[in-house]
Design an enzyme around this catalytic site. Structure first.
Site, mmCIF file in Angstrom:
data_model
loop_
_atom_site.group_PDB
_atom_site.id
_atom_site.type_symbol
_atom_site.label_atom_id
_atom_site.label_comp_id
_atom_site.label_asym_id
_atom_site.label_seq_id
_atom_site.Cartn_x
_atom_site.Cartn_y
_atom_site.Cartn_z
ATOM 1 N N SER A 258 -8.520 -11.007 1.396
ATOM 2 C CA SER A 258 -9.278 -9.755 1.553
ATOM 3 C C SER A 258 -9.304 -9.059 0.206
ATOM 4 C CB SER A 258 -8.580 -8.848 2.568
ATOM 5 O OG SER A 258 -9.129 -7.541 2.535
ATOM 6 N N TYR B 277 -0.691 -4.909 5.263
ATOM 7 C CA TYR B 277 -1.941 -5.679 5.231
ATOM 8 C C TYR B 277 -2.287 -5.998 3.774
ATOM 9 C CZ TYR B 277 -6.669 -7.230 6.309
ATOM 10 O OH TYR B 277 -7.806 -7.991 6.430
#
Ligand SMILES: NC(=O)c1ccc[n+]([C@@H]2O[C@H](COP(=O)([O-])OP(=O)(O)OC[C@H]3O[C@@H](n4cnc5c(N)ncnc54)[C@H](O)[C@@H]3O)[C@@H](O)[C@H]2O)c1
Length: 278
Positions: free
Chosen positions: A164, A188
């Site tokens: 990501s 994350y």
């Protein structure tokens, strides 16, 4: 001088067997790209019924051979069973896409809306942090090490790890107040950064066996987020829009899963409309 190879032939996946984890949303798009290029696709979901449903939809939409496989990506024994299931049936796995991932947020701080600098740091439960690391990073490690022996034997393979832009930069927290959404959790970001460098590390160790390991880092994809959030987010994107499901991821998957990327190792292909470029 080498013999000329037609570029369309480089992208052809006819006869190849692919395993794609987490076949909802971007995982579905990745599986769709592979199926459209001729691959046989095994698509995983947490439960067999969901996997079968996803496989039936993909087969109907693409005309490809697709099977559903149950897989909990944080469980090594489950990985071994799922991979063996595919290999027993088709004799090999040519392509692995470690796409599944997630996060758990048990505690949402009440002050989040007013305090844009708050990135869950002080309230984050350690067990939630560990959940994210397992779902996003340990899962990728387990996937790579479960398929590696099969790919090594075949002396070929393509592995794509879904990272990501959250693994490259922090979030611009100014877009959140009043947007209806809160920033992502620190685990994350850390887990996705881990995926990017794990990809390089495993990439160099498997390259001598003809196994290519690369990553894709998507930016934000449009999923009916609140209007104000979309407006704030797209202001950060040079292309002026969020990613489109069913379209924007597919070219990167086609490239990294096929012979088109046969001189690319440990790369992190960023699909973010330019967000991380300024
Ligand atoms: N949507 C985005 O804008 C975006 C941006 C950057 C990166 N990503 C990454 O792309 C990947 C797919 O994203 P998405 O938007 O399709 O997410 P999604 O939440 O729609 O799909 C993730 C899939 O992974 C599965 N999954 C999660 N944990 C699992 C586990 N422990 N075992 C088995 N399956 C599990 C979920 O059930 C789901 O099917 C993720 O790795 C995500 O972090 C997404």
């Amino acid at each position: 001088m080498n013999e000329r190879v037609n570029v369309k032939a480089l992208f052809d996946l006819t006869g190849q067997v692919a395993l794609v984890t987490g076949g909802s949303n971007l995982g579905y798009d990745a599986a769709e790209a592979l199926a459209e290029l001729g691959a046989i696709v095994a698509v995983t979901r947490r439960r067999q019924a969901e996997a079968d449903e996803t496989a039936a939809r993909l087969a109907a939409e693409t005309g490809a051979e697709v099977i559903g496989v149950e897989l909990e990506v944080t469980d090594e024994a489950d990985w071994k069973r799922a991979v063996a299931e595919v290999v027993d049936r088709y004799g090999k796995i040519d392509i692995l896409i470690n796409n599944a991932g997630g996060r758990k947020v048990s505690v949402v701080p009440e002050t989040l809306e007013e305090d844009p600098s708050f990135e869950f740091l002080e309230t984050r439960l350690l067990e939630d942090w560990k959940y994210t690391m397992d779902a996003n990073l340990t899962s990728v490690f387990l996937g790579c090490r479960t398929v590696a022996p099969y790919m090594k034997r075949a002396r070929s393979g393509k592995i794509i790890n879904m990272a990501s832009i959250d693994g490259i930069v922090g979030r611009d927290l100014r877009i959140y107040p009043g947007s209806g959404l809160s920033p992502t959790v620190p685990d994350y970001l850390a887990s996705k950064a881990g995926v990017i460098n794990l990809t390089k590390g495993i990439g160099v160790s498997l390259a001598p066996f003809g196994i290519y390991v690369n990553a894709i880092s998507p930016g934000g994809f449009y999923r009916k987020q609140p209007e104000q959030f979309v407006e704030n987010y797209t202001r950060l994107v040079p292309l002026g829009r969020m990613g489109r499901d069913r379209i924007d991821l597919k070219g990167s998957v086609a490239y990294l899963a096929s012979a088109a990327s046969d001189y690319t190792v440990g790369h992190n292909l960023v699909i973010d409309g330019g967000l991380t470029s300024w």
